[in-house]
Write an enzyme that holds these catalytic residues in place. Structure first.
Site, PDB file in Angstrom:
ATOM      1  N   GLY A 167     -10.835  19.999  10.490  1.00 45.36           N
ATOM      2  CA  GLY A 167     -12.248  20.334  10.430  1.00 45.36           C
ATOM      3  C   GLY A 167     -13.004  19.754  11.589  1.00 45.36           C
ATOM      4  N   LYS A 220      -7.554  12.105   5.207  1.00 42.46           N
ATOM      5  CA  LYS A 220      -8.408  12.660   6.257  1.00 42.46           C
ATOM      6  C   LYS A 220      -8.733  11.561   7.259  1.00 42.46           C
ATOM      7  CE  LYS A 220     -12.353  15.637   7.025  1.00 42.46           C
ATOM      8  NZ  LYS A 220     -13.266  16.586   6.412  1.00 42.46           N
ATOM      9  N   VAL A 239      -6.660  16.624   8.367  1.00 42.57           N
ATOM     10  CA  VAL A 239      -6.195  16.198   7.048  1.00 42.57           C
ATOM     11  C   VAL A 239      -4.674  16.278   7.033  1.00 42.57           C
ATOM     12  CG1 VAL A 239      -6.321  16.589   4.574  1.00 42.57           C
ATOM     13  CG2 VAL A 239      -8.306  17.084   5.997  1.00 42.57           C
ATOM     14  N   ASP A 246     -22.245  22.006   3.241  1.00 41.88           N
ATOM     15  CA  ASP A 246     -21.209  22.861   3.848  1.00 41.88           C
ATOM     16  C   ASP A 246     -20.383  23.558   2.768  1.00 41.88           C
ATOM     17  OD1 ASP A 246     -19.928  24.093   5.922  1.00 41.88           O
ATOM     18  OD2 ASP A 246     -18.585  22.425   6.388  1.00 41.88           O
ATOM     19  N   GLY A 266     -12.419  15.798  11.751  1.00 40.78           N
ATOM     20  CA  GLY A 266     -11.099  15.221  11.770  1.00 40.78           C
ATOM     21  C   GLY A 266     -10.073  16.108  11.102  1.00 40.78           C
ATOM     22  N   LEU A 269      -2.379  19.307   7.125  1.00 37.62           N
ATOM     23  CA  LEU A 269      -2.775  20.339   6.163  1.00 37.62           C
ATOM     24  C   LEU A 269      -3.913  21.203   6.680  1.00 37.62           C
ATOM     25  CD1 LEU A 269      -2.743  18.172   2.896  1.00 37.62           C
ATOM     26  CD2 LEU A 269      -0.971  19.742   3.713  1.00 37.62           C
ATOM     27  N   GLY A 270      -4.751  20.651   7.514  1.00 38.57           N
ATOM     28  CA  GLY A 270      -5.890  21.402   8.043  1.00 38.57           C
ATOM     29  C   GLY A 270      -6.680  20.538   8.986  1.00 38.57           C
TER      30      GLY A 270
END
Length: 789
Positions: free
Chosen positions: A514, A534, A519, A629, A517, A511-512
């Site tokens: 960062g 995650k 996700v 963040d 790590g 899904l994404g």
């Protein structure tokens, strides 16, 4: 008459030209400075009638221009008027590079005069105008172009400009009223934060349709004119019926919007001994109670010794007795939509003569005063009614703009509750107490009471056993079906690595990704529950204890605007986190990538959702959590488009020594608060700064830094928005989108407060939520130090 018009024309033309310099002026050289307590504390005009510099404001000092008159100080202009009073070690400096700066006690520099070029010298003129010049004596900045609450003789209030009253007689911060020279030619008085609608206006000149560019001009003879700037025709003389003195060197005229909301014209006649005799020549309103919002909700204005005074309506008490302008609130508990009975009424009607209010009624009906009173009692929406000449006008609460008016002849019918809000008991006689004295009755009552008690205990035991067994069966079904239920509310679930690997189909659908790590999308319990898994990649061994402790702490944070952490995996060196799945992606996708951005109302709601989530982390958790963040990529949207904050607290515990040595990367560039670079302790105000940047992005639907723009001024979003705010051109940032102007301005002001360089100046998230919801007023923010204007 013709000669008088010619003289006026010359005066007006010379003023708006910007190059004419009066004969008398004081020369202020570069590298000059002022101190609040060390001489010099001000720069005087040649006649020493006006001074520019520090003056006493409460327990500190403010910067402005005032009329020097013995021990009295009549302030006519204020710089940075909404800043708290400055300490005695502040300094006002006219720098060598031609800038007029204030250096605060904390070393901050604030620009006093936003000139286009570097000045060569400055002057405090006898007209009361403070000006900056370049070498050819051309004026590049002057205080006359930026009025606060006053215009002086020879000064113009241009179309689109406003005067804002002071907060009190001695506090010249922005107050509760403003005078607006509208583009349509009408000069209007409004309360602030009301939308400036015709229903909010309480005085105007009714000079509509006389031209396209209008100015309010006070000449040196004490005459106030509204002038058509295109043809220089006088279209309205405000004080035409008053007798103003002729122009004399010893007379100074000023038109001031006073703190009570009344626009007045004054003369100051110099007596030759260092003082002025002050006279009021003209007033826009004879009755200060006609000023709307002079008293708050549910209170009314009346005159007391020729001064306006606020009193609460029957059935209400002051919200704060020390600040009566906040209005009044009910002192009785509401009975809902019930009218009671004749013997036990919930409400009654109190009558007051010669009272009226400013809002339009929701019902106007012909009836008698008795019928009007009864109708209001029976109407759940009715809080009060006005009656006059057989007409009943019903009104909902709260009531605003209420005042005494002896001329109109209204009778006010006020609905008052019969239950005290303090005791919540009916305000009526208590029922008589029944006392039993017969021994025979007592003997009969005892076994009956004992029998009922035994039966009640047996019934409670049987019911408890039944409920316990049903709960056990219900819990077993929940475990079989894969629903989290009560277990999810109380603690986190510990997953095995293989279980999460199967749930994500071998970590197949990402899904994404960062900084800590990636996700992945997963499904638990035979696909009945979608989750986001995650997989952490940067965990140090020393952080194992902290990792588990943070898992327990975050597992207890439950809020509708936080993405819920459902469980975790801590198997060998593998560390995974399991979150609820957010089907509609991130806020960044919708603001920066989508073909059509969320509409204005959706964006307002999203901004409020994020603020409530951060408030929960800061103040409502067992221990405060600093997110570190906040950015649109970390704001996710669920099935119902509710904004939820994700990844909170992770950066804090992923690395054991991060607090000491990893300051520069603990967040995302563009959203980092300035204190990250200053080696100073980090507080929750770092999140407030990041939220301010996000709020600006939500308002404009663009990133904080955008290189692909046609205008260089628009590259840095915060700088561009501040310039539009100061120039009163916020419509530019919406790019043609329909939005509530007041809400846009309030959101921009909140964001500018949040991105102040000094953490102490930033509001708390509780204050942010109250300001965004319109509960508290938003004052004018100072220019953030990181913005160059």
């Amino acid at each position: 008459m013709a000669s008088m018009s010619i003289v006026f024309l010359l005066l007006f033309t010379s003023f708006i030209g910007g190059r004419a310099v009066p004969n008398q002026s004081s020369h202020i050289a570069l590298d000059s400075s002022l101190s609040p307590i060390i001489q010099p504390t001000s720069w005087l005009s040649p006649s020493q009638k006006f001074a520019f510099g520090f003056y006493r404001q409460g327990s500190g000092f403010a910067i402005g221009i005032w009329l020097v008159s013995g021990d009295n100080t009549t302030v006519v202009w204020t710089a940075i008027r909404d800043h708290p009073p400055f300490a005695s070690n502040a300094m006002l400096v006219f720098t060598e590079d031609g800038k007029l700066l204030l250096r605060t006690e904390r070393g901050q520099e604030k620009l006093i005069a936003n000139a286009t070029d570097s000045a060569s010298h400055a002057s405090m003129l006898d007209s009361g105008n403070f000006v900056l010049y370049v070498k050819d004596s051309k004026i590049i900045w002057q205080s006359f172009y930026f009025p606060t609450d006053t215009i002086l003789g020879g000064q113009t209030l241009f179309a689109g400009y406003q005067l804002f009253s002071g907060l009190t007689e001695n506090d010249h911060s922005t107050g509760r009223f403003h005078l607006k020279m509208q583009d349509d030619g009408n000069l209007v008085l409004y309360p602030v934060n009301t939308g400036d609608t015709p229903g909010d206006a309480y005085w105007n000149t009714q000079t509509f349709g006389h031209g396209s560019k209008f100015h309010l001009y006070l000449d040196n003879t004490g005459s106030l004119f509204i002038v058509n700037g295109t043809t220089l025709n006088i279209v309205y003389d405000l004080n035409k019926d008053s007798s103003s003195a002729s122009n004399q060197n010893n007379t100074i005229y000023r038109a001031t919007l006073d703190f009570d909301g009344v626009f007045r014209l004054y003369s100051h006649v110099y007596d030759g001994s260092g003082s002025f005799k002050v006279s009021k020549l003209w007033s826009a309103l004879d009755d200060p109670c006609h000023v709307k919002s002079v008293c708050g909700f549910n209170s009314f204005c009346t005159m007391n010794d020729d001064q306006p005074y606020c009193l609460c309506l029957p059935g209400t008490d002051f919200v704060d007795v020390n600040r009566i302008s906040l209005g009044c609130e009910r002192n009785f508990s509401e009975a809902g939509c019930r009218v009671g009975t004749e013997n036990a009424p919930f409400y009654d009607i109190t009558t007051m003569e010669n009272l009226m209010w400013g809002d339009r009624p929701y019902v106007v009906s012909p009836m008698s005063i008795e019928e009007c009173s009864r109708s209001c009692l029976e109407d759940c929406d009715c809080g009060a009614a006005l009656f006059k000449s057989g007409s009943c006008m019903k009104q909902k609460l709260p009531l605003r703009y209420v005042r005494r008016d002896m001329k109109e002849g209204y009778t006010a019918l006020l609905k008052v509750g019969m239950r005290s809000i303090k005791s919540d008991n009916p305000i009526m006689e208590k029922p008589p107490v029944i006392v039993i004295t017969s021994k025979r009755a007592i003997v009969q009552i005892f076994p009956v009471s004992l029998g009922y008690t035994v039966l009640s205990c047996v019934a409670l035991i049987v019911s408890g056993l039944f409920i316990f067994k049903s709960r056990v069966l219900w819990y077993k079904r929940l475990l079989e079906n894969g629903n989290f239920g009560l277990n999810e509310e109380v603690t986190l679930r510990l997953f095995s690595y293989n279980e999460l690997k199967r749930a994500t189909n071998g970590f197949k659908e990402q899904l994404g990704k960062g900084s800590f790590g990636a996700v992945y999308k997963g499904a638990l319990y035979k696909g009945k529950r979608l989750v986001a898994v995650k997989r952490l990649e940067k965990l140090v061994e020393e952080g194992e204890g902290e990792f588990r402790a943070e898992m327990r702490a975050i597992g207890r944070t439950h809020h509708r605007n936080l993405v819920r952490l459902l469980g975790y995996c801590a198997e060998d060196s593998k560390r995974l986190l399991v979150y609820e799945y957010m089907s509609n992606g991130s806020l960044a996708d919708h603001l920066f990538k989508a073909q059509s951005s969320p509409n204005w109302n959706e964006r307002v709601r999203i901004a409020q959702d994020i603020a409530r989530g951060i408030l929960y982390l800061h103040e409502e958790c067992e221990a405060s959590i600093i997110h570190c963040d906040i950015k649109p990529q970390n704001i996710l949207m669920d099935d119902f488009w509710t904004a939820k904050i994700s990844d909170f607290g992770l950066a804090k515990f992923l690395m054991a020594d991060q607090r000491r040595t990893y300051k520069g990367v603990r967040g995302t560039r563009g959203y980092l608060a300035p204190e990250w670079q200053k080696n100073t302790p980090i507080s929750v105000k770092a999140d407030v700064y990041s939220y301010g940047i996000v709020l600006l992005e939500i308002v404009c639907c663009r990133r904080n830094i955008e290189l692909d723009v046609s205008n260089e001024e628009e590259v840095i979003l915060s700088t561009w928005i501040y310039k539009c705010f100061v120039a009163r051109e916020l419509h530019k940032i919406l790019r043609g989108e329909e939005a509530d102007k007041t809400m846009v301005e309030n959101m921009v002001k909140v964001a500018l407060w949040c991105i102040q360089d000094e953490p102490a100046l930033r509001p708390t998230m509780k204050s942010v939520v109250l300001m965004l919801e319109g509960i508290t007023e938003v004052s004018i923010p100072p220019c953030p130090a990181t913005i160059s204007v």
